[in-house]
Design an enzyme around this catalytic site. Sequence first.
Site, PDB file in Angstrom:
ATOM      1  N   ALA A  69       0.898  -1.151   0.101  1.00 59.99           N
ATOM      2  CA  ALA A  69       0.170   0.201  -0.347  1.00 59.99           C
ATOM      3  C   ALA A  69       1.316   1.573   0.020  1.00 59.99           C
ATOM      4  CB  ALA A  69      -0.839   0.034   1.240  1.00 59.99           C
ATOM      5  N   GLU A  88       9.496   4.334   7.093  1.00 59.60           N
ATOM      6  CA  GLU A  88      10.132   2.931   7.717  1.00 59.60           C
ATOM      7  C   GLU A  88      10.176   2.570   8.990  1.00 59.60           C
ATOM      8  OE1 GLU A  88       9.628  -0.945   8.611  1.00 59.60           O
ATOM      9  OE2 GLU A  88       8.282  -0.012   7.294  1.00 59.60           O
ATOM     10  N   ASN A  96       5.399  -6.848   6.383  1.00 60.44           N
ATOM     11  CA  ASN A  96       4.979  -8.381   5.772  1.00 60.44           C
ATOM     12  C   ASN A  96       4.419  -8.176   4.560  1.00 60.44           C
ATOM     13  OD1 ASN A  96       3.807  -9.235   9.165  1.00 60.44           O
ATOM     14  ND2 ASN A  96       2.325  -7.826   9.132  1.00 60.44           N
ATOM     15  N   GLY A 101       2.495 -14.535   0.746  1.00 64.23           N
ATOM     16  CA  GLY A 101       2.376 -15.663   0.064  1.00 64.23           C
ATOM     17  C   GLY A 101       2.651 -15.265  -1.601  1.00 64.23           C
ATOM     18  N   GLY A 102       2.513 -13.766  -2.121  1.00 64.00           N
ATOM     19  CA  GLY A 102       2.284 -13.435  -3.075  1.00 64.00           C
ATOM     20  C   GLY A 102       1.195 -13.579  -4.210  1.00 64.00           C
ATOM     21  N   ARG A 348     -11.406 -18.736   5.802  1.00 64.26           N
ATOM     22  CA  ARG A 348     -10.273 -18.580   6.388  1.00 64.26           C
ATOM     23  C   ARG A 348     -11.088 -18.871   7.895  1.00 64.26           C
ATOM     24  NH1 ARG A 348      -5.497 -14.493   4.622  1.00 64.26           N
ATOM     25  NH2 ARG A 348      -4.873 -15.730   2.747  1.00 64.26           N
ATOM     26  N   GLU A 487      -3.463  -2.268   5.513  1.00 68.71           N
ATOM     27  CA  GLU A 487      -4.297  -3.404   7.118  1.00 68.71           C
ATOM     28  C   GLU A 487      -4.675  -2.209   7.819  1.00 68.71           C
ATOM     29  OE1 GLU A 487      -3.057  -7.190   9.339  1.00 68.71           O
ATOM     30  OE2 GLU A 487      -1.560  -6.556   7.570  1.00 68.71           O
ATOM     31  N   ILE A 503      -3.494  -8.184  -1.042  1.00 74.91           N
ATOM     32  CA  ILE A 503      -2.533  -7.166  -1.850  1.00 74.91           C
ATOM     33  C   ILE A 503      -3.652  -6.639  -2.859  1.00 74.91           C
ATOM     34  CG2 ILE A 503      -1.133  -7.675  -4.322  1.00 74.91           C
ATOM     35  CD1 ILE A 503       0.323 -10.277  -3.596  1.00 74.91           C
TER      36      ILE A 503
END
Length: 523
Positions: A69, A88, A96, A101-102, A348, A487, A503
């Site tokens: 983001a 950062e 993260n 996991g892409g 999930r 997030e 993503i």
Amino acid sequence: MSVFKDKNKIEAMSRRKLLKNGGAIAAGSLLFGAGTALASEKSPSVRSELPTTKWDAEFDVLVVGSGFAALAAAIEARRKGLDVMIVEKMRVVGGNSCINGGLFAVAGSDLQKKEGVRDSIDTMVNDMLAAGRGINHVELTKTIAEGSMEAYNFAVDCGAIFKPKLSWLGGHSVARTYLTHNASGSGIVRPLVNTARAEGVVLRTGCKMLDFIVNDDSKIVGMRVRDNYRFPDEESGQIRYFKARRGVVLASGGFSQDAKFRATQDPRLAGEIDSTNQLGATGEAMRAAFRAGAIPVQMSLIQLGPWASPDEQGFGVASMFNIQSGFRYGVMVERATGKRFVNELADRKTRADAMLTKISDSGEPDYPIIVVDSKGAEACPTLDRCLKYKVVGEFSTINELANFYKVPADSLEKTIQNYNKYVADKHDPEFGKPLSTATPIVKAPFYAVRGWPKVHHCMGGVQIDTKGHVLHSQTFKPIDGLYAAGEVTGGPHGASRLGSCAITDCLVMGRIAGKNIADNEPS
């Protein structure tokens, strides 16, 4: 001339280059006015007066965080001709997003058309609402689905490469998920970082955001930071003040690694429960936004990832094994009985809740076992690493596998026989698992892994509108100069985020925030 004493920390961005690109850093050129104040760290209800001092640096836009983001917002704001700096707190960029996991959900993609998958924005929205138990902020959910295709094209244009086959993740009614070429979020982060640097975005690591600075008009005009910060030493670094002429984009992620704060929202998640997140996911910047008036949304909704393994720390390599192979092409069984107990491709929350009921007589977790054959294991891009680190076991027969994990062999054999019949019939009468692309579990060698949920994603955060504005808790109107994405925001995913939509969320809303902050009047 660098605006910082430690010149090496500004990456290849001289004053001359900034001026050439249409902006300037007016270091120390603007004094804080009498009405400029902090959203106080110690007393959230009081705006304490700042001493008269100089700004250490000025930019049009400051971006907090350096994941999907943040990078998307920074690139879009820079493309609007603004001077942008990413701040950062960790020593490396990506957060993260690098260990993600892409997996990237896209509605109506060319690859879906090639594979004969019929999908639509409405179908994706409905899947997200179902996973979120219907308490999503629908306008945000729809915005994310609508922007998914453009976000994918944006990532590709920046240099991201994806595998030429779609994944079908739990909770999705169709296959719509791309996977990066290296099965990691770093496959997107690296191209975005390269693009940001090439286009003139300044990336500053080891710089922890502490508080927003607010002027008399209640506009966010900058922030107080701890520069040269070394996580987790809270006394490290120096206090500095950065001005943001157009405003700040908050893209600092969630708080999954802050066990104390996590426990205040959901007491079940206190203590030593593992998380898939990087260690810096501790939520301080989000709480700074609350002190500045942001509305907290659905903070107690914290997602557990059902594909993790107790035999490794963090996200690990087994997670991708379960996502790509175990759940799609295999079965998950109770260790004590060898029987299935849930739809392996459910959302999930459904899977994680079902797994958490598997407790032994001693009160300890009785870890379920995920089983797949060699045909199904071909879909796992991390299989070699899973075997190398001995998280996944390889077995010549089902009986050998059962003995290793102390599963009743006869019962497990019967479970697999039944499942293979369901695959042949394309119908699962027990749990309703989608079987249109399933294959039977027949080909040796066989693979298995112990599974157990880990804290993964915080659905709660600051409230935003569809333009990325952060809304104020008293007026329910945008806080001038404050935008957010990813997030750190709450609402779009409801009770549980649909897999591979993180993503999508980050890139879509990050791009929106970066574009819209350019329209904000400079302070």
